[in-house]
Design a protein around this motif. Structure first.
Motif, PDB file in Angstrom:
ATOM      1  N   SER A  10      51.732  47.563  50.044  1.00 56.37           N
ATOM      2  CA  SER A  10      51.005  46.171  49.571  1.00 56.37           C
ATOM      3  C   SER A  10      51.371  45.097  50.406  1.00 56.37           C
ATOM      4  CB  SER A  10      51.305  45.798  48.112  1.00 56.37           C
ATOM      5  OG  SER A  10      50.918  44.688  47.801  1.00 56.37           O
ATOM      6  N   ARG A  12      51.090  42.188  49.543  1.00 50.89           N
ATOM      7  CA  ARG A  12      51.858  41.091  48.657  1.00 50.89           C
ATOM      8  C   ARG A  12      53.305  41.333  48.835  1.00 50.89           C
ATOM      9  NH1 ARG A  12      49.594  41.565  42.516  1.00 50.89           N
ATOM     10  NH2 ARG A  12      47.625  40.043  42.829  1.00 50.89           N
ATOM     11  N   SER A  17      53.962  46.724  43.638  1.00 53.50           N
ATOM     12  CA  SER A  17      54.708  47.685  44.625  1.00 53.50           C
ATOM     13  C   SER A  17      55.929  47.240  45.080  1.00 53.50           C
ATOM     14  CB  SER A  17      53.531  47.738  45.647  1.00 53.50           C
ATOM     15  OG  SER A  17      52.274  47.930  45.237  1.00 53.50           O
ATOM     16  N   PRO A  86      49.197  49.160  45.975  1.00 52.54           N
ATOM     17  CA  PRO A  86      47.958  49.136  45.332  1.00 52.54           C
ATOM     18  C   PRO A  86      46.728  49.609  45.418  1.00 52.54           C
ATOM     19  CG  PRO A  86      48.340  47.226  46.805  1.00 52.54           C
ATOM     20  CD  PRO A  86      49.085  48.294  47.228  1.00 52.54           C
ATOM     21  N   TYR A  88      43.237  49.244  46.455  1.00 52.42           N
ATOM     22  CA  TYR A  88      42.076  48.187  46.843  1.00 52.42           C
ATOM     23  C   TYR A  88      40.788  48.615  47.285  1.00 52.42           C
ATOM     24  CZ  TYR A  88      45.580  44.451  48.343  1.00 52.42           C
ATOM     25  OH  TYR A  88      46.362  43.494  48.255  1.00 52.42           O
ATOM     26  N   ARG A  90      38.851  50.604  45.377  1.00 58.82           N
ATOM     27  CA  ARG A  90      38.894  52.094  44.868  1.00 58.82           C
ATOM     28  C   ARG A  90      39.576  52.753  46.198  1.00 58.82           C
ATOM     29  NH1 ARG A  90      34.653  54.149  41.241  1.00 58.82           N
ATOM     30  NH2 ARG A  90      34.845  52.477  39.466  1.00 58.82           N
ATOM     31  N   GLY A 131      43.938  47.568  38.758  1.00 56.07           N
ATOM     32  CA  GLY A 131      43.201  46.891  37.605  1.00 56.07           C
ATOM     33  C   GLY A 131      42.668  47.690  36.647  1.00 56.07           C
ATOM     34  N   GLY A 132      41.222  47.533  36.740  1.00 54.37           N
ATOM     35  CA  GLY A 132      40.424  48.312  35.694  1.00 54.37           C
ATOM     36  C   GLY A 132      39.840  49.609  36.227  1.00 54.37           C
ATOM     37  N   GLN A 165      47.033  46.915  35.640  1.00 55.47           N
ATOM     38  CA  GLN A 165      48.058  45.909  36.211  1.00 55.47           C
ATOM     39  C   GLN A 165      47.489  44.472  36.468  1.00 55.47           C
ATOM     40  OE1 GLN A 165      50.774  47.942  35.402  1.00 55.47           O
ATOM     41  NE2 GLN A 165      51.769  47.453  37.162  1.00 55.47           N
TER      42      GLN A 165
HETATM   43  C1  FMN Z   1      41.580  43.118  47.750  1.00 57.47           C
HETATM   44  C2  FMN Z   1      41.983  43.837  46.569  1.00 57.47           C
HETATM   45  C3  FMN Z   1      41.056  44.943  46.045  1.00 57.47           C
HETATM   46  C4  FMN Z   1      41.290  45.435  44.826  1.00 57.47           C
HETATM   47  N1  FMN Z   1      40.621  46.516  44.377  1.00 57.47           N
HETATM   48  C5  FMN Z   1      40.673  47.046  43.151  1.00 57.47           C
HETATM   49  C6  FMN Z   1      39.877  48.307  42.644  1.00 57.47           C
HETATM   50  O1  FMN Z   1      39.017  48.676  43.520  1.00 57.47           O
HETATM   51  N2  FMN Z   1      40.391  48.803  41.638  1.00 57.47           N
HETATM   52  C7  FMN Z   1      41.267  48.147  40.903  1.00 57.47           C
HETATM   53  O2  FMN Z   1      41.485  48.622  39.656  1.00 57.47           O
HETATM   54  N3  FMN Z   1      42.013  47.146  40.992  1.00 57.47           N
HETATM   55  C8  FMN Z   1      41.850  46.788  42.385  1.00 57.47           C
HETATM   56  N4  FMN Z   1      42.588  45.622  42.852  1.00 57.47           N
HETATM   57  C9  FMN Z   1      43.584  45.216  41.988  1.00 57.47           C
HETATM   58  C10 FMN Z   1      45.158  45.667  42.588  1.00 57.47           C
HETATM   59  O3  FMN Z   1      45.128  46.971  42.871  1.00 57.47           O
HETATM   60  C11 FMN Z   1      46.124  45.030  41.527  1.00 57.47           C
HETATM   61  O4  FMN Z   1      46.366  43.880  41.528  1.00 57.47           O
HETATM   62  C12 FMN Z   1      47.517  45.795  41.776  1.00 57.47           C
HETATM   63  O5  FMN Z   1      48.367  45.593  40.758  1.00 57.47           O
HETATM   64  C13 FMN Z   1      48.233  45.080  43.007  1.00 57.47           C
HETATM   65  O6  FMN Z   1      49.343  45.513  43.505  1.00 57.47           O
HETATM   66  P1  FMN Z   1      50.391  44.871  44.171  1.00 57.47           P
HETATM   67  O7  FMN Z   1      50.884  43.553  43.143  1.00 57.47           O
HETATM   68  O8  FMN Z   1      51.499  45.899  44.363  1.00 57.47           O
HETATM   69  O9  FMN Z   1      49.846  44.326  45.492  1.00 57.47           O
HETATM   70  C14 FMN Z   1      42.316  44.932  43.886  1.00 57.47           C
HETATM   71  C15 FMN Z   1      43.154  43.738  44.382  1.00 57.47           C
HETATM   72  C16 FMN Z   1      42.667  43.129  45.744  1.00 57.47           C
HETATM   73  C17 FMN Z   1      43.747  42.005  46.106  1.00 57.47           C
END
Ligand code: FMN
Length: 190
Positions: A10, A12, A17, A86, A88, A90, A131-132, A165
């Motif tokens: 990630s 972040r 992560s 994470p 991103y 899909r 996320g979703g 998340q």
């Molecule tokens: C650029 C971007 C794209 C993302 N795309 C998706 C996605 O396609 N599907 C989903 O469920 N969540 C998506 N998310 C949400 C992240 O996967 C989620 O916030 C995750 O917990 C982030 O993990 P981290 O805190 O380790 O970076 C996206 C977030 C970002 C910033």
């Protein structure tokens, strides 16, 4: 003695992560297990440019001797790898995908195309947060990562799928998720 590589996929610095990788590092320290930890986003490396020099010369050596080459070598030499990333768009985050593309150097064309020589003793855990999106999307991403790691000899893998998340403190606040990671680390290092 076992050696583990931890990979944070990630960008972040303080997200889920990162918390999982920190949790893994603490677990390994507590159990006197040797590990090295990398955050791919902070590493400087070139993407694979498909020049095929690694295969055409038969050396399986990349023209780019940079951080990615180094981490790949360390993963190959290790017993276990823990990847947390994470979802991103899909898929895997772009920089993580660029890192994984560099595994191309490890494809063994000499052994009947893409035949992999793997060991069930080399273990991989992939923990994905998102996320979703449906779990099936996360499962496909984990499958692709596990498949790539086969090129480094990893014959056994476990995936941890953490959907919903919604914020970056989710893992830090969930005992259930921490327990799941702890169990996976136990398997990874047994
Ligand atoms: C650029 C971007 C794209 C993302 N795309 C998706 C996605 O396609 N599907 C989903 O469920 N969540 C998506 N998310 C949400 C992240 O996967 C989620 O916030 C995750 O917990 C982030 O993990 P981290 O805190 O380790 O970076 C996206 C977030 C970002 C910033």
């Amino acid at each position: 003695m076992k050696k583990v590589v931890i990979i944070n996929g990630s960008p972040r610095p303080d997200g889920n992560s990162a918390a999982m990788c920190g949790f893994a590092a603490e677990y390994l320290s507590r159990n006197n297990i040797d590990y090295e930890s990398f955050r791919i986003y902070g590493e400087k490396f070139s993407p694979c440019i498909g020049c095929d020099v690694c295969h055409d010369t038969g050396t399986q050596t990349c023209v780019f001797q940079d951080a990615a080459a180094d981490i790949i070598r360390k993963c190959r030499a290790a017993d276990s790898v823990f990847v947390a990333l994470p979802m991103y768009g899909r898929g895997a985050p772009g920089h993580y995908k660029e890192f994984q593309d560099r595994f191309y150097v490890e494809y063994d064309f000499a052994k009947n195309g893409f035949t992999k020589i793997t060991s069930p003793d080399k273990k991989l855990v992939v923990a994905i947060t998102f996320g979703g999106s449906p779990d099936s999307v996360a499962e496909t991403i984990c499958y692709n990562i596990a498949f790539a790691f086969q090129d480094l000899g990893y014959g056994a893998n476990e995936c941890l799928i953490f959907g919903d998340q919604r914020h970056k403190r989710e893992f830090a606040q969930s005992e259930e998720q921490q327990k799941a990671v702890e169990n996976a680390l136990g398997w990874l290092t047994e």
